[in-house]
Design a protein around this motif. Structure first.
Motif, mmCIF file in Angstrom:
data_model
loop_
_atom_site.group_PDB
_atom_site.id
_atom_site.type_symbol
_atom_site.label_atom_id
_atom_site.label_comp_id
_atom_site.label_asym_id
_atom_site.label_seq_id
_atom_site.Cartn_x
_atom_site.Cartn_y
_atom_site.Cartn_z
ATOM 1 N N GLY A 70 0.704 -1.097 -0.237
ATOM 2 C CA GLY A 70 -0.073 0.054 0.069
ATOM 3 C C GLY A 70 0.458 0.961 0.088
ATOM 4 N N GLY A 71 -0.151 2.057 -0.459
ATOM 5 C CA GLY A 71 0.233 3.720 -0.605
ATOM 6 C C GLY A 71 -0.053 5.132 -0.160
ATOM 7 N N LEU A 72 1.352 5.770 0.741
ATOM 8 C CA LEU A 72 0.150 6.607 1.477
ATOM 9 C C LEU A 72 0.735 7.803 0.427
ATOM 10 N N CYS A 73 -0.196 8.792 0.399
ATOM 11 C CA CYS A 73 0.689 10.069 -0.619
ATOM 12 C C CYS A 73 -0.344 11.050 0.009
ATOM 13 N N TRP A 74 0.474 12.231 0.157
ATOM 14 C CA TRP A 74 0.226 13.624 0.357
ATOM 15 C C TRP A 74 1.426 14.714 -0.674
ATOM 16 N N ASP A 75 1.683 14.166 -1.556
ATOM 17 C CA ASP A 75 3.146 14.733 -2.177
ATOM 18 C C ASP A 75 2.030 15.921 -3.805
ATOM 19 N N LEU A 76 1.346 16.327 -2.768
ATOM 20 C CA LEU A 76 0.931 17.520 -3.799
ATOM 21 C C LEU A 76 -0.513 18.157 -2.943
ATOM 22 N N PRO A 77 -0.739 19.932 -3.047
ATOM 23 C CA PRO A 77 -1.910 20.599 -2.937
ATOM 24 C C PRO A 77 -3.189 19.621 -2.521
ATOM 25 N N ALA A 78 -3.516 19.865 -1.577
ATOM 26 C CA ALA A 78 -4.783 19.474 -1.141
ATOM 27 C C ALA A 78 -5.314 19.401 -1.878
ATOM 28 N N ALA A 79 -5.939 20.302 -3.604
ATOM 29 C CA ALA A 79 -6.872 20.773 -3.426
ATOM 30 C C ALA A 79 -6.297 19.920 -5.426
ATOM 31 N N GLU A 80 -4.943 19.300 -5.489
ATOM 32 C CA GLU A 80 -4.782 18.905 -6.690
ATOM 33 C C GLU A 80 -5.010 16.521 -6.204
ATOM 34 N N LEU A 81 -5.373 17.169 -5.024
ATOM 35 C CA LEU A 81 -5.170 15.471 -4.352
ATOM 36 C C LEU A 81 -6.627 14.999 -5.021
ATOM 37 N N GLU A 82 -7.502 15.667 -4.595
ATOM 38 C CA GLU A 82 -8.631 15.635 -4.062
ATOM 39 C C GLU A 82 -9.089 15.737 -6.080
ATOM 40 N N THR A 83 -8.937 16.250 -6.895
ATOM 41 C CA THR A 83 -8.630 16.280 -8.199
ATOM 42 C C THR A 83 -8.494 14.576 -9.021
ATOM 43 N N TYR A 84 -7.087 14.392 -8.033
ATOM 44 C CA TYR A 84 -6.432 12.829 -8.702
ATOM 45 C C TYR A 84 -7.462 11.566 -7.814
ATOM 46 N N ALA A 85 -7.018 12.045 -7.140
ATOM 47 C CA ALA A 85 -8.947 11.422 -6.540
ATOM 48 C C ALA A 85 -9.781 10.941 -6.697
ATOM 49 N N ALA A 86 -10.366 11.380 -7.172
ATOM 50 C CA ALA A 86 -12.174 11.692 -8.151
ATOM 51 C C ALA A 86 -11.206 11.497 -9.087
ATOM 52 N N GLN A 87 -10.506 11.821 -9.817
ATOM 53 C CA GLN A 87 -10.282 11.719 -11.419
ATOM 54 C C GLN A 87 -9.396 9.752 -11.562
ATOM 55 N N HIS A 88 -9.028 8.998 -10.455
ATOM 56 C CA HIS A 88 -8.497 8.062 -10.464
ATOM 57 C C HIS A 88 -9.653 7.349 -9.838
ATOM 58 N N SER A 89 -10.264 7.949 -8.864
ATOM 59 C CA SER A 89 -11.439 6.542 -8.724
ATOM 60 C C SER A 89 -12.609 6.079 -9.417
ATOM 61 N N ALA A 90 -12.279 7.472 -10.901
ATOM 62 C CA ALA A 90 -13.809 6.970 -11.377
ATOM 63 C C ALA A 90 -12.892 6.537 -12.185
ATOM 64 N N TRP A 91 -11.998 5.927 -12.366
ATOM 65 C CA TRP A 91 -11.098 5.064 -13.169
ATOM 66 C C TRP A 91 -11.293 3.623 -13.290
ATOM 67 N N GLY A 92 -10.822 3.571 -11.657
ATOM 68 C CA GLY A 92 -11.126 2.116 -10.931
ATOM 69 C C GLY A 92 -10.331 1.849 -9.711
ATOM 70 N N TYR A 93 -9.312 3.143 -9.758
ATOM 71 C CA TYR A 93 -8.200 2.852 -8.929
ATOM 72 C C TYR A 93 -9.123 3.572 -7.424
#
Length: 357
Positions: A87-110
């Protein structure tokens, strides 16, 4: 497939080893030629994170997640493979970019889970300052790079592959086709030659008049002496990426692509190690053992080059950064294309011809 097809693979890093293993298992006569030990140049200096994390357009994400699945398949075929889905714990982006990444990749099935400070502390209790907001992906992992490469090469040998320590000085052409290689031990013939030589690939390709547009940015990683268990998985924090290896070493780089060593690699390594030690509880006895600087073979657009060289029969090229993540899929797909002429649709964007446009 021509079961007796003779294939030379140049390079004994994780990509060359995976291609050689898949070819040998499929019945080809494989010779691996390398002028360095198993693992090559880039592989031993890799952070070895298996992921499909942020910054990927969807086609590349699909290739990377397929590669993650192929690691599981590979581990079933090779029980001794040093693979851990930690597993990987990631916070290597500003919070808004983390949210964008999470929303996008979650929609892709990550499989992304949002965690708060308490959740981060539960996942990695040794962190001195857990982040207020982070993302956790349980399906990310690591493969100990040199050990995995050695397992692949050893099993390829059990399936008849030969491994030769030599330097390839040029590709050999006959009537517009690559028919072998010239080495420090003489000429060697083959039905197909695979360039999987990492940072050495452009010079080899140039001997056949082929240009590989590749950059080789440096990456510094610090390695501690083996120590008590402090980390459960990958930690990808602000300017500090770290994990603990199977033998207990904590290794770290300062960003997604490891750290630029700058003008004084020794001083940079000590600064990075000090940051690592300060970030972890119960780390007073942690000692820096050594640091490595690897040069990552990175095509100029950031994406892999995988496929036959257009206009030059008999030559297959497999050069990329993220070799650890991609290795099992690249090995499988390359073997199928070399032996059966079947190109997987996931490789469609990654031919060399894209740079001629």
């Amino acid at each position: 497939m021509t079961a007796t097809k003779q294939v030379i693979v140049i390079g004994a890093g994780i990509i060359g080893a995976s291609i050689a293993w898949h070819l040998a298992r499929a019945g080809a006569q494989v010779t691996v030629i390398a002028d360095s030990a198993a693992g090559g140049i880039a592989t031993p200096n890799s952070f070895a994170w298996i992921n499909a994390s942020w910054g990927n357009p969807e086609p590349y994400f699909r290739l990377r997640t397929r590669a993650m699945a192929e690691w599981t398949r590979l581990a079933q075929d090779l029980p001794g493979l040093p693979l851990s889905w930690c597993g990987g714990l990631c916070w290597d982006l500003p919070a808004a970019e983390l949210e964008t990444y999470a929303a996008q990749h979650s929609a892709w099935g990550y499989g992304i889970e949002r965690v708060d400070r308490a959740g981060a502390a539960r996942i990695e209790p040794s962190l001195v300052e857990p982040p207020d907001f982070a993302l956790h992906v349980a399906e990310e992992g690591v493969a100990e790079p040199v050990a995995a490469t050695k397992v692949l090469l050893a099993d390829a040998q059990r399936h008849g592959a030969k491994i030769i320590a030599s330097t390839v000085t040029a590709l050999v052409q006959t009537d517009g086709r690559i028919t072998g290689v010239d080495t420090s031990h003489g000429l060697m013939a083959a039905d197909e030659v695979v360039i999987a030589a990492g940072v050495g690939s452009p010079d080899l390709a140039a001997t056949a008049g082929i240009s590989l547009p590749i950059e080789t940015p440096p990456g510094l990683i610090v390695h501690s002496r083996p120590y008590q268990k402090l980390l459960n998985g990958l930690v990808l924090g602000e300017r500090l990426h770290m994990r603990q290896t199977a033998e207990g070493r904590i290794i770290a780089g300062s960003d997604f692509g490891d750290a630029d060593p700058g003008m004084d690699g020794e001083a940079t390594a000590h600064e990075l190690f000090a940051a690592l030690q300060a970030s972890l509880r119960d780390s007073d006895g942690l000692e820096l053992d050594f640091h490595t600087v690897g040069y990552r073979p990175t095509p100029i657009d950031g994406f892999p080059i995988i496929g036959r060289a257009e206009g030059m029969d008999g030559l297959y090229i497999a050069v990329m950064h993220s070799g650890i993540t991609l290795a099992p899929a690249v090995g499988l797909f390359s073997a199928r294309e070399i032996l059966d002429g079947e190109r997987d649709p996931l490789l469609a964007p990654y031919g060399l011809g894209r740079f001629a446009q």
